[in-house]
Scaffold this active site. Structure first.
Site, PDB file in Angstrom:
ATOM      1  N   LYS A  24     -63.937 -15.961  29.286  1.00 30.00           N
ATOM      2  CA  LYS A  24     -62.501 -16.245  29.266  1.00 30.00           C
ATOM      3  C   LYS A  24     -61.874 -15.974  30.630  1.00 30.00           C
ATOM      4  O   LYS A  24     -62.046 -14.891  31.193  1.00 30.00           O
ATOM      5  CB  LYS A  24     -61.817 -15.354  28.221  1.00 30.00           C
ATOM      6  CG  LYS A  24     -60.300 -15.472  28.198  1.00 30.00           C
ATOM      7  CD  LYS A  24     -59.717 -14.690  27.028  1.00 30.00           C
ATOM      8  CE  LYS A  24     -58.215 -14.847  26.925  1.00 30.00           C
ATOM      9  NZ  LYS A  24     -57.469 -14.058  27.911  1.00 30.00           N
ATOM     10  N   ASP A  64     -56.225 -21.906  27.015  1.00 30.84           N
ATOM     11  CA  ASP A  64     -55.001 -21.229  26.569  1.00 30.84           C
ATOM     12  C   ASP A  64     -54.019 -21.132  27.722  1.00 30.84           C
ATOM     13  O   ASP A  64     -54.289 -21.609  28.814  1.00 30.84           O
ATOM     14  CB  ASP A  64     -55.304 -19.844  25.946  1.00 30.84           C
ATOM     15  CG  ASP A  64     -55.623 -18.745  26.945  1.00 30.84           C
ATOM     16  OD1 ASP A  64     -55.308 -18.869  28.145  1.00 30.84           O
ATOM     17  OD2 ASP A  64     -56.186 -17.727  26.523  1.00 30.84           O
ATOM     18  N   THR A  87     -63.769 -11.337  29.260  1.00 30.55           N
ATOM     19  CA  THR A  87     -62.638 -11.734  30.110  1.00 30.55           C
ATOM     20  C   THR A  87     -62.957 -11.441  31.563  1.00 30.55           C
ATOM     21  O   THR A  87     -63.333 -10.321  31.922  1.00 30.55           O
ATOM     22  CB  THR A  87     -61.365 -10.981  29.667  1.00 30.55           C
ATOM     23  OG1 THR A  87     -61.103 -11.336  28.309  1.00 30.55           O
ATOM     24  CG2 THR A  87     -60.178 -11.370  30.526  1.00 30.55           C
ATOM     25  N   GLY A  92     -51.506 -17.047  22.384  1.00 31.76           N
ATOM     26  CA  GLY A  92     -51.287 -15.626  22.672  1.00 31.76           C
ATOM     27  C   GLY A  92     -49.939 -15.142  22.180  1.00 31.76           C
ATOM     28  O   GLY A  92     -49.793 -14.622  21.074  1.00 31.76           O
ATOM     29  N   ARG A  93     -48.903 -15.370  22.989  1.00 31.32           N
ATOM     30  CA  ARG A  93     -47.591 -14.804  22.659  1.00 31.32           C
ATOM     31  C   ARG A  93     -46.992 -15.338  21.348  1.00 31.32           C
ATOM     32  O   ARG A  93     -46.357 -14.566  20.617  1.00 31.32           O
ATOM     33  CB  ARG A  93     -46.623 -15.037  23.817  1.00 31.32           C
ATOM     34  CG  ARG A  93     -47.014 -14.275  25.091  1.00 31.32           C
ATOM     35  CD  ARG A  93     -46.039 -14.617  26.194  1.00 31.32           C
ATOM     36  NE  ARG A  93     -46.339 -14.059  27.496  1.00 31.32           N
ATOM     37  CZ  ARG A  93     -47.127 -14.632  28.404  1.00 31.32           C
ATOM     38  NH1 ARG A  93     -47.746 -15.761  28.123  1.00 31.32           N
ATOM     39  NH2 ARG A  93     -47.309 -14.069  29.581  1.00 31.32           N
ATOM     40  N   GLY A 146     -53.874  -7.139  23.712  1.00 33.83           N
ATOM     41  CA  GLY A 146     -54.049  -5.716  23.451  1.00 33.83           C
ATOM     42  C   GLY A 146     -52.961  -5.081  22.609  1.00 33.83           C
ATOM     43  O   GLY A 146     -53.198  -4.046  21.990  1.00 33.83           O
ATOM     44  N   HIS A 190     -54.547 -16.354  31.855  1.00 38.13           N
ATOM     45  CA  HIS A 190     -54.097 -15.124  31.204  1.00 38.13           C
ATOM     46  C   HIS A 190     -52.606 -15.217  30.842  1.00 38.13           C
ATOM     47  O   HIS A 190     -51.873 -14.236  30.889  1.00 38.13           O
ATOM     48  CB  HIS A 190     -54.342 -13.937  32.149  1.00 38.13           C
ATOM     49  CG  HIS A 190     -54.803 -12.685  31.454  1.00 38.13           C
ATOM     50  ND1 HIS A 190     -56.115 -12.311  31.384  1.00 38.13           N
ATOM     51  CD2 HIS A 190     -54.110 -11.715  30.800  1.00 38.13           C
ATOM     52  CE1 HIS A 190     -56.222 -11.162  30.728  1.00 38.13           C
ATOM     53  NE2 HIS A 190     -55.010 -10.781  30.365  1.00 38.13           N
ATOM     54  N   TYR A 192     -63.605  -6.166  27.824  1.00 38.05           N
ATOM     55  CA  TYR A 192     -63.385  -5.838  29.234  1.00 38.05           C
ATOM     56  C   TYR A 192     -64.518  -4.901  29.633  1.00 38.05           C
ATOM     57  O   TYR A 192     -64.976  -4.103  28.808  1.00 38.05           O
ATOM     58  CB  TYR A 192     -62.050  -5.104  29.413  1.00 38.05           C
ATOM     59  CG  TYR A 192     -60.837  -5.986  29.577  1.00 38.05           C
ATOM     60  CD1 TYR A 192     -60.828  -7.032  30.491  1.00 38.05           C
ATOM     61  CD2 TYR A 192     -59.689  -5.738  28.841  1.00 38.05           C
ATOM     62  CE1 TYR A 192     -59.702  -7.819  30.653  1.00 38.05           C
ATOM     63  CE2 TYR A 192     -58.555  -6.523  28.998  1.00 38.05           C
ATOM     64  CZ  TYR A 192     -58.566  -7.570  29.908  1.00 38.05           C
ATOM     65  OH  TYR A 192     -57.451  -8.336  30.065  1.00 38.05           O
ATOM     66  N   PHE A 207     -49.063 -22.507  25.482  1.00 43.40           N
ATOM     67  CA  PHE A 207     -48.953 -23.446  24.346  1.00 43.40           C
ATOM     68  C   PHE A 207     -47.863 -22.967  23.386  1.00 43.40           C
ATOM     69  O   PHE A 207     -47.960 -21.873  22.836  1.00 43.40           O
ATOM     70  CB  PHE A 207     -50.302 -23.567  23.621  1.00 43.40           C
ATOM     71  CG  PHE A 207     -51.322 -24.317  24.432  1.00 43.40           C
ATOM     72  CD1 PHE A 207     -51.575 -25.658  24.190  1.00 43.40           C
ATOM     73  CD2 PHE A 207     -52.007 -23.691  25.469  1.00 43.40           C
ATOM     74  CE1 PHE A 207     -52.496 -26.366  24.955  1.00 43.40           C
ATOM     75  CE2 PHE A 207     -52.927 -24.386  26.246  1.00 43.40           C
ATOM     76  CZ  PHE A 207     -53.169 -25.723  25.989  1.00 43.40           C
TER      77      PHE A 207
HETATM   78  C1  LIG Z   1     -49.214  -8.884  25.454  1.00 42.38           C
HETATM   79  C2  LIG Z   1     -50.473  -9.566  25.887  1.00 42.38           C
HETATM   80  C3  LIG Z   1     -51.646  -8.831  25.972  1.00 42.38           C
HETATM   81  C4  LIG Z   1     -52.817  -9.461  26.372  1.00 42.38           C
HETATM   82  N1  LIG Z   1     -53.977  -8.734  26.383  1.00 42.38           N
HETATM   83  C5  LIG Z   1     -55.140  -9.357  26.690  1.00 42.38           C
HETATM   84  C6  LIG Z   1     -56.358  -8.644  26.627  1.00 42.38           C
HETATM   85  O1  LIG Z   1     -56.393  -7.456  26.284  1.00 42.38           O
HETATM   86  N2  LIG Z   1     -57.493  -9.316  26.945  1.00 42.38           N
HETATM   87  C7  LIG Z   1     -57.489 -10.627  27.317  1.00 42.38           C
HETATM   88  O2  LIG Z   1     -58.535 -11.203  27.590  1.00 42.38           O
HETATM   89  N3  LIG Z   1     -56.329 -11.322  27.374  1.00 42.38           N
HETATM   90  C8  LIG Z   1     -55.176 -10.725  27.069  1.00 42.38           C
HETATM   91  N4  LIG Z   1     -54.014 -11.430  27.114  1.00 42.38           N
HETATM   92  C9  LIG Z   1     -54.034 -12.857  27.471  1.00 42.38           C
HETATM   93  C10 LIG Z   1     -54.223 -13.721  26.235  1.00 42.38           C
HETATM   94  O3  LIG Z   1     -55.508 -13.565  25.689  1.00 42.38           O
HETATM   95  C11 LIG Z   1     -54.036 -15.203  26.552  1.00 42.38           C
HETATM   96  O4  LIG Z   1     -54.873 -15.579  27.612  1.00 42.38           O
HETATM   97  C12 LIG Z   1     -52.596 -15.561  26.888  1.00 42.38           C
HETATM   98  O5  LIG Z   1     -51.688 -14.776  26.148  1.00 42.38           O
HETATM   99  C13 LIG Z   1     -52.361 -17.027  26.610  1.00 42.38           C
HETATM  100  O6  LIG Z   1     -51.096 -17.412  26.984  1.00 42.38           O
HETATM  101  P1  LIG Z   1     -49.839 -17.529  25.973  1.00 42.38           P
HETATM  102  O7  LIG Z   1     -49.413 -16.127  25.702  1.00 42.38           O
HETATM  103  O8  LIG Z   1     -48.854 -18.279  26.792  1.00 42.38           O
HETATM  104  O9  LIG Z   1     -50.322 -18.251  24.751  1.00 42.38           O
HETATM  105  C14 LIG Z   1     -52.814 -10.824  26.716  1.00 42.38           C
HETATM  106  C15 LIG Z   1     -51.635 -11.558  26.619  1.00 42.38           C
HETATM  107  C16 LIG Z   1     -50.472 -10.951  26.211  1.00 42.38           C
HETATM  108  C17 LIG Z   1     -49.224 -11.776  26.085  1.00 42.38           C
END
Ligand SMILES: Cc1cc2nc3c(=O)[nH]c(=O)nc-3n(C[C@H](O)[C@H](O)[C@H](O)COP(=O)(O)O)c2cc1C
Length: 413
Positions: free
Chosen positions: A259, A314, A160, A337-338, A84, A283, A134, A317
């Site tokens: 997801k 995910d 999600t 993600g991050r 987000g 997540h 969502y 990684f």
């Molecule tokens: C800052 C942040 C915001 C996130 N927002 C969402 C979101 O809005 N919807 C969602 O399905 N997952 C969200 N996620 C989870 C990511 O889609 C993902 O599952 C996760 O970041 C993967 O792990 P990693 O950050 O270690 O790669 C968010 C993750 C982070 C770090």
């Protein structure tokens, strides 16, 4: 800016640059997990328990990492996870990140809670775009988003399902950061101590669209939102169930992905509801602390899914070798993600590109060193698995298939 000039040799270097540039409250929102961060740490530790078993004297010249995902060709086996707050890393960070993904030939997933509207991202970025949904308690509002995503040309809907309620992220409360963004006594000095972010990100929003807020929200909801601590929005919906997924299947004519799956039976239920794929995810360790690392449960989900579902994974990684391990366990692709958020914070599109390049180079090196010419050659024989992840489970109940029929019936009524 050129991503090479960032002085980042790996994802951890990019994280460090992001840490310096972002206000602490925003960096922690991105970087941290939930409660005691057991799941966050275990997401990384789980990769260390899996070893690579290389073959040698294989001609690995001309190797590649292209894949076909949901009928489309992609240049790499990774995609961008929905997050987000990409728009708080950089002014309109979602567009920067989506452009980097498009240039690299990988999918980009836009989150419901993004700071840039889905139509703007589609217009300005191109490439393979997925939309993450969502669901609000008032389903009709979420269904309107699905219609918008369809009209804007998004190719997959990512629903999600691992956030029935908000994760318990105490640091967000301590740091006092809210969305829509607002100045609070707690975050004021933090923001002022990061002038590059204040001028380069926040001020640019202030002179264009105003305080960063959830631009995809329907006007009915936006009007009702007052600033809330980040991650504690009104989105959480504890009544979401499989019927909602069936309803979405009827509305959405393209690829449908679920997801947040961590159980093989749930993967099968998703297939029963007509999903095309699942994302095995906790997540990023942000919602349920002590949840299993997705990589630990991945083989069971892959075995259960068979040919019925495309399995993506995910959470945690950071190295090319992590990606190779997941593919060898049967995942078709990995979401990041991050790492690309750190990259976006470090340098917008160029920084995101640097993060993707790091993964490309690392995946390529690992493939060469384990004797693989293409991703199709990866299988479990390339790995030495810890005992808990290998072999049959006592009683043959590892996937709990015996319970499945009962679960299916219960879910349908
Ligand atoms: C800052 C942040 C915001 C996130 N927002 C969402 C979101 O809005 N919807 C969602 O399905 N997952 C969200 N996620 C989870 C990511 O889609 C993902 O599952 C996760 O970041 C993967 O792990 P990693 O950050 O270690 O790669 C968010 C993750 C982070 C770090």
């Amino acid at each position: 800016m050129n991503g090479q000039s960032l002085d980042a040799y790996n994802i951890f270097d990019l994280r460090e640059i992001a840490r310096r540039r972002l206000p602490k409250g925003i960096f922690e929102f991105v970087d941290r997990g939930t409660e005691d961060e057991v799941a966050l740490r275990n997401n990384r530790a789980a990769f260390e328990r899996i070893r690579l078993k290389p073959r040698t004297l294989v001609d690995v010249s001309g190797r590649g990492q292209g894949i076909t995902l949901f009928g489309r060709q992609h240049q790499m086996p990774i995609g961008i996870a929905p997050t987000g707050t990409a728009g708080l890393m950089w002014y309109q960070g979602e567009i920067e990140l989506a452009r980097a993904a498009a240039a690299a030939g990988i999918p980009f997933t836009l989150a419901t809670g993004s700071m840039t509207a889905m139509e703007t991202v589609a217009e300005q970025a191109g490439g393979t775009l997925w939309f993450q949904l969502y669901m609000w308690p008032d389903r009709s509002l979420s269904h309107k988003l699905v219609e918008r995503a369809k009209a804007a040309g998004y190719q997959a809907l990512v629903v999600t399902v691992d956030g029935a309620v908000s994760g318990n992220r105490e640091y967000n409360l301590r740091n006092g950061f809210t969305i829509p963004f607002s100045f609070t006594p707690r975050n004021m000095s933090d923001v002022l101590a990061h002038p590059r972010w204040l001028l380069g990100v926040l001020s640019r929003y202030l002179v264009t669209t105003g305080m960063p807020r959830y631009e995809n929200y329907p006007s009915e909801l936006r009007a009702r939102i007052t600033a809330r601590p980040m991650g504690r929005s009104m989105l959480k919906n504890d009544s979401l169930n499989w019927d909602d997924l069936r309803a979405l299947r009827k509305m959405w004519p393209h690829t449908l992905i679920v997801k947040g799956i961590l159980h093989p039976q749930d993967a099968l239920l998703a297939a029963d509801c007509g999903a095309d794929g699942v994302i095995v995810s906790n997540h990023g360790g942000r919602n349920l602390d002590s949840s299993m690392a997705p990589i630990e449960v991945l083989p069971e989900v892959v075995d259960a899914a068979g040919k019925r579902l495309t399995v993506i994974v995910d959470s945690g990684f950071r190295r090319g070798s992590d990606v190779v391990k997941a593919l060898a366990l049967g995942a078709k692709s990995v979401l990041i993600g991050r790492p690309t958020l750190y990259g976006t914070a470090a340098g917008g599109e160029a920084g995101a590109t640097r993060a993707i390049d790091i993964f490309r180079e690392e995946i390529d090196r690992v493939l060469a060193l384990i004797g693989c010419r293409s991703l199709a050659e990866l299988d479990r024989d390339c790995l030495a698995l810890p005992e808990a992840m290998s072999g049959p489970v006592p009683g043959g109940a590892r996937t709990g298939f015996k319970l499945l029929e009962g679960t299916r019936v219960a879910a349908e009524h």
